[in-house]
Design an enzyme around this catalytic site. Structure first.
Site, short mmCIF file in Angstrom:
data_model
loop_
_atom_site.label_atom_id
_atom_site.label_comp_id
_atom_site.label_asym_id
_atom_site.label_seq_id
_atom_site.Cartn_x
_atom_site.Cartn_y
_atom_site.Cartn_z
CB VAL A 1 1.54 0.30 5.01
CG1 VAL A 1 0.59 -0.27 5.55
CG2 VAL A 1 2.10 1.08 5.46
CG LEU B 1 -2.15 -1.35 1.54
CD1 LEU B 1 -3.20 -1.18 3.02
CD2 LEU B 1 -2.74 -0.33 0.07
CG ASP C 1 5.93 13.32 10.56
OD1 ASP C 1 5.68 14.79 10.01
OD2 ASP C 1 5.57 12.23 9.76
#
Length: 289
Positions: A79, A71, A189
Site C-alpha cells: 500500500v 505505507l 478478517d
C-alpha cells in the site's frame, strides 16, 4: 483445556459479545442524534463515486511506486501513499503482487464487495485499476494509521474516550454490514490492524479481501472455506472451516478486549528459554473465573 470447555467458552463469549454489540450500537445511535450529521469537505465530495483509473495515472500518483511512499505491506500486496493532482487529494493505493492468484482473488472480492457499501465507519473506495496486467485498489488516505499501531506502541497514548469512540465506530460498521445492507456482508478478517483511523480517531473498517456476500436471511449460514487471522478466529471455525455472522461478532469482541486491556490478541512470551503463545481471550476468561 478440553475441547468441550473451549466450545462452551466460544458460545458464552459469542452471546456476551452480541449483547455488547447491541449496546454499543444503541449508544452510537443516541450519540449520532446529539451530534447531527458530519460535514464533508469539497474534495471528499468529488471522490464519492468510485472510478476506474489507468495504470499510468496511478504510477504517476505514486512516483512509480517509490519506497518512500510505502505505507504497509501484506501477504499479497503493498500500500502506497499517493496524491491525485487533479483534485489535490491524498489517497492510498494497494498494488496486488504481480502473478499472485490469491492476491487476484482478494482483489476481485474486495472490489465486488466494497463498491456496494457506503457507511461513515467503512474505508471509502475511490477507484480501481486493472490494466497492463496490474491490479490496484484506490482508497481514501487515513493519516492516523490503524488501531493496532496505537494500542501496542510504547507508550500508548490512546485515552479512554478515544478507545470508546473507536469501539462504537467499529460496532456501528459491523451492524451495518450484518443488518442494514441489502445483502449481509461477512468480513471474515476483523482485527485491530484492519481498523483504520482518521485525524479525529474515527474508526473505519477496511480490507475486504476475504469478505463474502450472503443473501438476506442467510447471514447465519456457513459460506466458503475460510480462515482469518490467528487470535481473532471464533473457536468453532477451527472445526468447521466456515464463517457465519457470529464469527465476525466474535472477532469484534477480541478487538474490544484489545481496546479495553491494551494487550494483543496473541502475545509471545519467553519462559525458561522457551517461547509460548498466549491468547487474550483465554487470559480474560481465567481472570473472570
Amino acid at each position: 483445556m478440553a475441547m468441550g470447555s473451549l466450545a462452551n467458552i466460544g458460545s458464552i463469549s459469542a452471546s456476551l459479545l452480541v449483547l455488547g454489540l447491541v449496546w454499543f450500537y444503541c449508544r452510537r445511535r443516541n450519540y449520532s442524534r446529539k451530534d447531527g450529521t458530519m460535514s464533508v469537505n469539497v474534495n471528499r465530495e468529488m471522490v464519492t463515486a468510485p472510478r476506474k483509473f489507468s495504470y499510468k495515472e496511478l504510477r504517476l500518483a505514486t512516483s512509480n511506486f517509490a519506497d518512500e511512499g510505502l505505507l504497509g505491506e501484506g501477504g499479497f500486496g503493498k500500500v502506497y501513499l499517493s496524491f491525485l493532482r487533479d483534485i489535490s487529494y491524498n489517497i492510498a493505493v494497494k498494488r496486488v503482487t504481480p502473478n499472485s492468484q490469491q492476491g487476484f482473488k482478494e482483489y476481485e472480492s474486495e472490489i465486488t464487495t466494497i463498491t456496494r457499501l457506503r457507511h461513515r465507519n467503512l474505508v471509502q473506495l475511490i477507484g480501481w485499476c486493472h490494466d497492463n496486467n496490474q491490479f490496484l485498489i484506490v482508497y481514501e488516505f487515513l493519516p492516523n494509521k490503524n488501531l493496532d499501531y496505537h494500542l501496542h506502541r510504547e507508550p500508548c497514548l490512546l485515552i479512554w474516550d478515544k478507545r470508546y469512540k473507536i469501539a462504537m465506530g467499529l460496532a456501528s460498521a459491523l451492524f451495518y454490514l450484518q443488518e442494514e445492507c441489502n445483502q449481509c456482508v461477512l468480513h471474515r478478517d476483523i482485527k485491530s490492524s484492519n481498523v483504520l483511523l482518521d485525524l479525529s480517531f474515527n474508526a473505519k473498517l477496511g480490507d475486504f479481501g476475504l469478505a463474502r456476500l450472503v443473501d438476506p436471511g442467510q447471514g447465519s449460514q456457513t459460506t466458503q472455506v475460510m480462515l482469518g487471522t490467528e487470535g481473532y478466529i471464533a473457536p468453532e471455525c477451527h472445526d468447521t472451516y466456515k464463517a457465519i455472522k457470529e464469527s465476525d461478532i466474535y472477532s469484534f469482541g477480541i478487538v474490544a478486549l484489545e481496546i479495553a486491556t491494551g494487550n494483543k490478541a496473541i502475545a509471545v512470551i519467553e519462559r525458561n528459554g522457551q517461547r509460548f503463545k498466549t491468547k487474550l481471550v483465554e487470559w480474560v476468561w481465567e481472570l473472570y473465573g
